[in-house]
Design a protein around this motif. Sequence first.
Motif, PDB file in Angstrom:
ATOM      1  N   ARG A 112       1.038  -1.271   0.089  1.00 52.90           N
ATOM      2  CA  ARG A 112      -0.050   0.062   0.231  1.00 52.90           C
ATOM      3  C   ARG A 112       0.954   0.825  -0.210  1.00 52.90           C
ATOM      4  O   ARG A 112       0.516   2.406   0.004  1.00 52.90           O
ATOM      5  N   LEU A 113       2.579   0.870   0.263  1.00 55.65           N
ATOM      6  CA  LEU A 113       3.279   1.788   0.037  1.00 55.65           C
ATOM      7  C   LEU A 113       4.061   2.326  -1.123  1.00 55.65           C
ATOM      8  O   LEU A 113       4.495   0.937  -1.518  1.00 55.65           O
ATOM      9  N   ASP A 114       3.975   3.980  -2.220  1.00 55.20           N
ATOM     10  CA  ASP A 114       5.149   4.172  -2.732  1.00 55.20           C
ATOM     11  C   ASP A 114       5.341   5.382  -2.511  1.00 55.20           C
ATOM     12  O   ASP A 114       5.135   6.193  -1.208  1.00 55.20           O
ATOM     13  N   PHE A 115       6.573   4.991  -2.923  1.00 60.48           N
ATOM     14  CA  PHE A 115       7.646   6.051  -2.899  1.00 60.48           C
ATOM     15  C   PHE A 115       7.506   7.008  -4.083  1.00 60.48           C
ATOM     16  O   PHE A 115       8.024   6.727  -4.758  1.00 60.48           O
ATOM     17  N   GLN A 116       7.676   8.746  -3.909  1.00 58.03           N
ATOM     18  CA  GLN A 116       8.405   9.539  -5.045  1.00 58.03           C
ATOM     19  C   GLN A 116       8.783  10.586  -4.915  1.00 58.03           C
ATOM     20  O   GLN A 116       9.085  11.120  -3.418  1.00 58.03           O
TER      21      GLN A 116
END
Length: 205
Positions: free
Chosen positions: A171-175
């Motif tokens: 559920r976690l995305d990093f940008q």
Amino acid sequence: GPKSAAANLAKITIYTCDNSDVYHLNQQSPHSLPPPSSIIPDFPSLFTSIVPTEKPLGVDPLGNLYGIRDMAQPDPKQGEREYYARVGDAEIKRAFGKPFTDRKCEWDLGNITAIFHLLGEPPARVAELGCGVGWLSIMLARRGFDVVGVDISPDAIAAGRQQRDALNLPRLDFQVADYESLEAEDASFDAAIFFSSLHHAEDEA
């Protein structure tokens, strides 16, 4: 500025500062904040009311710790971009230990309690702007929220992604991005959070 951008990005915007804590809602939250004493006894000044606030009441004293504001440089955010590369693995490890490794742990715990209360039950889509290595984003994802953590430092985001994969948090995305120039569809998030990160903005409006 970042706050006006976040107001377009999310239904609710929450930001915190070190010296005094402000919860800014650009839309009425369905969750009311209980009296501070019912969350943490003997902390009468920890929380402010959750009415719209024009600007933070305090400034994070760490914001100028490394002289970032005073450095004459073509890129005013070079310090933020290179911070984690400069401080190295030991500081990244310490950052993942937050809030317990932070000198203001008791304030962080109070802020986190308030944030989770304001967000309510998942599901919800949350953006953390200026997430650093993503320790708070990880907490939010483990709670069940869909989270996008945004930071200007490639080294911080690389560390966050590594930790996310180790914990298996789909559920976690990093940008990697500058939150002052972040582009997203209007109201594509239910909440946007600045956790002691607003002092990195060039324009705090």
